[in-house]
Design an enzyme around this catalytic site. Structure first.
Site, short mmCIF file in Angstrom:
data_model
loop_
_atom_site.label_atom_id
_atom_site.label_comp_id
_atom_site.label_asym_id
_atom_site.label_seq_id
_atom_site.Cartn_x
_atom_site.Cartn_y
_atom_site.Cartn_z
N GLN A 239 0.82 -1.21 0.00
CA GLN A 239 0.00 0.00 0.00
C GLN A 239 0.86 1.27 0.00
OE1 GLN A 239 -3.18 -1.97 2.97
NE2 GLN A 239 -3.64 0.15 2.52
N ARG A 386 -9.58 -0.34 7.37
CA ARG A 386 -10.40 0.80 7.04
C ARG A 386 -10.54 1.74 8.23
NH1 ARG A 386 -14.33 -0.85 2.41
NH2 ARG A 386 -14.72 1.18 1.51
N CYS A 387 -9.44 1.91 8.91
CA CYS A 387 -9.48 2.79 10.06
C CYS A 387 -8.27 3.69 10.03
CB CYS A 387 -9.43 2.00 11.34
SG CYS A 387 -8.84 2.96 12.70
N GLU A 762 -12.89 5.52 4.55
CA GLU A 762 -12.98 4.92 5.88
C GLU A 762 -14.22 5.33 6.65
OE1 GLU A 762 -8.32 4.29 6.56
OE2 GLU A 762 -9.35 5.74 7.80
#
Ligand code: CDP
Length: 808
Positions: A239, A386-387, A762
């Site tokens: 990522q 997703r935080c 997010e």
């Protein structure tokens, strides 16, 4: 037929910001033509596989690799002893800790990498893994962080000095060998004083359980060392490819220009693919040693059991208010279970991420937060899923505290939120725990949401249901879950956000070709978010060339400008801003060229959709296509030819998206089965680049929120065995469990972002988890429940009903 092309037609032809442009990536994804790391096949390529520890805590007495090495097709078996001379048996983590690459004398969690087998094919490697004989001496296991802080069992002997003293960690003093850091924010004494003397105080303890992002594609890489040219190429599920290149260079000693890191298509990341894993290091070493390329791809169990987990936060809160419901103070104490190594991918100055956003959307004058990080015998990680850096935990905390305070006050929870929202005129708003919220209009969003779901009607229906339940006419209760969240995304300003000393800016480089098409390269990398679609839309609006004529390229460190990658919804706030700024540089040069061609002064032309026109004489213009061509054949004397620009964008602040969610849920008290009747999600992510992509992001985030709230969990037994390491046990929602989502929006642009956009990826997860959880808790409020912990699987809900005496 229309013969005149209107300005509106020209705008439509661009496919710029605000339109529902179809995802350009999907042509290849829907035809199975994506190129993922496991699709990379190189001549003579070898395959690596790990011997992993069955124990959660054990000393390694011996490793015998002879039987494995004797297998036909096995090329090498690496252990820590092989890596030690290279100084690669340990590696730095993103949190300032260090982590074993291969077990060095002991193991600290089940599934930890012990040896790396390299073989001619994947199956031979897997068979040989079974033949490596490791003698373990099991040690007492600590899976409870509170126990770990009291125990005599030392997990990280490497962090205790010879005289028994405790050297400081990366984040200051440590108070126990199993303690990692204490992080405090806010005013301790003042907050204690306010809460202790308040008329109304609500207290609650809650556990945000450990879970895992479980991307469809697991982690993997292909390392290829070209010994002739001294160049290392590393393809992987990264990522943050540039950061990986820097890390590989720092730990291998190979100069950075000799390393090329490529992230091909990535099948979902959600933070799981930010950190550095042993598989990367071992594959690189194996390729250097053998001179052949080496592939490593995790299987599902390895991914679930050993790669970056999420959450595992024990939170204790106190919140005080006046009898009228005005909040006066907030106290939050966290015990954070980080597993065997501190490998959280947080910005350096924030060992507990942005947990200090836990005052939420409310104007809370005084607050205090303390987080203690603790080592246990579990896999490392912490902020994935997703935080953006513990915001999910923070929002869950405050949204549960609000519900508990509403019970304490005997007040409607929607009204309590309204009374305490930060008002529109208070922005930019300075929070008690140190953030400056950029913009917001919470009351408008809340009113819109409550009206859309007929909130009063829902409460009336719920009250009637309670009566019917008490009268024995139904066994189903109804919960109305509310949440209002404020996100913090776009890490981040270089002044306070870095990872391993690398400032968290991002970048975009644009080249306009003579015929008026373009390529833009960014420091980010899409993992399904649709960057190739949306970043071209930003550029189309900024430079007046059609989005369809603009290629977006990410993920190749040899071609893309340096950037910190994609996680924490930072792409739009940071790289999106860089894209707009680079576009503006292009436009500034285009303006000079247009003026030159039109034989007027630079200030006498103005940009209009796809052209520069003479002010007051719009019929005299040069289109951006014409200007692009001219840049290459009619250069202005004294000005260099070409039309290119690069922008490295350091955001002045984070962006603060927000949203209002409502979940209507029926619960069967006899089976614990939940039925989500309705889910309404209003999101405000500032300027909307592509409404269709935003909707997709919201659907995905909500589904992952549903998973976490209603069943997904990485659970351990007392021996440190992972109980949920397969998809038989780990809940991954399918179309069957997912309700219909109603999406809505308001638009409150970010004042500091060049196009006013905030992140969105997010938000639905951050706001969704408390909303689902609040619905479950709310269903039992009339029967005396204050709080019950997630995950709300059927059994736990049944148990809650049972504990409340609802089974007769
Ligand atoms: O960093 P990441 O791409 O995961 O998250 P993001 O910046 O929130 O963006 C997710 C997707 O939504 C991207 O394709 C964005 O361009 C798009 N988006 C949008 O269309 N409008 C916004 N205001 C924010 C994001």
């Amino acid at each position: 037929m229309k013969d005149e092309i209107t300005r509106e037609d020209r705008v439509d032809a661009l496919g710029g910001m605000g339109c529902k442009r179809k995802r350009v990536e999907d042509a290849r994804f829907t035809q199975g033509k994506g190129k993922y790391v496991d699709d990379i096949k190189l001549p003579g390529m070898l395959f690596g596989d790990f011997v992993r520890s069955p124990y959660a805590h054990a000393r390694i007495k011996s490793i015998d690799t002879s039987a494995a090495l004797a297998v036909d097709g096995v090329v090498a078996v690496l252990t820590a002893d092989d890596l030690r001379p290279l100084g690669l048996h340990w590696m730095p983590t993103l949190a300032g800790d260090k982590q074993m690459v291969l077990a060095d004398g002991k193991v600290l969690f089940q599934g930890q990498e012990v040896a790396y087998v390299v073989a001619r094919d994947r199956y031979i490697a897997a068979d040989a893994v079974e033949l490596v004989e490791v003698e373990y001496e099991d040690l007492p296991v600590l899976v409870d962080p509170f126990e770990a802080l009291k125990s005599d069992v030392v997990l990280r002997e490497d962090l205790v000095a010879e005289d028994g003293s405790l050297p400081d960690g990366a984040h200051g003093p440590r108070k126990h060998p199993n303690h990692i850091f204490t992080w405090e924010v806010g005013e301790k004494e003042a907050t204690a004083q306010v809460i202790d003397s308040a008329e109304i105080v609500a207290e609650e303890s809650m556990y945000y359980h450990r879970t895992h992002p479980c991307p469809l594609e697991t982690c993997g890489c292909v390392a290829s060392m070209d010994k002739v040219n001294g160049k290392l190429t590393l393809w992987g599920t990264f990522q943050a490819p540039h950061a990986i290149r820097t890390i590989v260079s720092l730990i291998s000693g190979i100069e950075e220009h000799n390393i090329r890191v490529i992230s091909p298509d990535i099948g979902g990341g959600f933070g799981n693919k930010v950190g550095a894993y042993a598989g990367y290091v071992c594959s690189v070493v194996a390729s250097i040693v053998t001179g052949v390329s080496v592939k490593w791809i995790e299987d599902r169990m390895e991914n679930l059991m050993t790669t970056a987990f999420a959450r595992d936060y024990w939170m204790k809160g106190r919140i005080s208010a006046t009898p009228e419901g005005k909040i006066t103070g907030l106290w939050c104490e966290v015990t954070a279970d980080h597993g065997g190594f501190d490998a959280c991918a947080d910005p350096t100055k924030f060992p507990a991420g942005f947990m200090n956003i836990c005052t939420g959307s409310y104007d809370i004058p005084t607050a205090y937060l303390a987080v203690d990080g603790v080592y246990t015998n579990k896999a490392p990680g912490g902020v994935s899923y997703r935080c953006s850096f513990r915001v999910t935990e923070a929002v869950y905390f405050i949204e549960r505290m609000i519900e508990v305070l509403a019970i304490e006050l005997n007040m409607d929870a929607a009204e309590l939120r309204r009374i305490n929202f930060i008002r529109k005129d208070q922005f930019p708003y300075q929070s008690a725990l140190g953030w400056e919220y950029d913009s917001g209009d919470y009351h408008t969003a809340w009113d819109k949401a409550l009206k859309a779901v007929d909130y009063d009607g829902l409460r009336a229906e719920q009250a009637q249901r309670v009566e019917e339940f008490k009268a024995g006419k139904t066994r189903k209760l109804m919960g109305v879950g509310l949440s209002f969240f404020t996100e913090i995304v776009g890490a981040g300003p270089v002044k306070n956000c870095d990872i391993l000393g690398l400032g968290m800016f991002d970048s975009c480089e644009i080249r306009i070709h003579p015929t008026g098409s373009a390529i833009a390269r960014l420091g980010t990398i899409s993992q399904g978010q649709g960057h190739a679609t949306t970043f071209a839309q930003i550029l189309a609006s900024e430079i007046g060339l059609p989005a369809d004529s603009i290629t977006i390229e990410e993920g190749d460190t040899d071609t893309a400008p340096y950037g910190l990658g994609t996680y924490g919804s930072r792409s739009t706030p940071v790289a999106g801003a860089a894209t707009a700024m680079a576009g503006r540089k292009i436009r500034a040069k285009a303006q000079m060229i247009a003026a030159y061609l039109l034989e007027v002064h630079d200030d006498d032309v103005e940009f209009d959709v796809d052209r520069f026109a003479v002010k007051g004489a719009p019929e005299k213009f040069k289109t951006m296509k014409e200007i692009a061509f001219a840049a290459y054949n009619q250069a202005i004397p004294g000005i260099e030819p070409g039309l290119e620009a690069v922008s490295y964008y350091d955001p002045p602040n984070m962006t603060y998206p927000f949203g209002a969610y409502v979940c209507v849920m029926d619960i069967d008290v006899d089976t614990g089965v939940t039925d989500i009747r309705r889910f309404y999600a209003l999101d405000d992510c500032g300027t909307r680049i592509n409404p269709m992509i935003i909707e997709g992001q919201v659907h995905g985030g909500l589904t992952e929120a549903l998973a976490v709230a209603l069943g997904q969990e990485i659970a351990y037994d007392d021996m440190g065995n992972v109980k949920t390491g397969t998809l038989m046990d780990f809940f991954l929602p399918t179309a069957w469990e997912v309700p219909n989502y109603e999406t809505d929006y308001t638009v409150t642009p970010s004042p500091h972002h060049p196009i006013g956009a905030k992140g969105v990826g997010e938000s639905p997860h951050v706001g969704g988890v408390p909303c689902f959880s609040n619905a479950v808790n709310d269903a039992f409020r009339a029967f005396g429940l204050r709080h019950t912990n997630m995950p709300h699987d059927h059994w736990r809900i049944w148990k809650t009903a049972n504990d409340l005496g609802l089974h007769g």
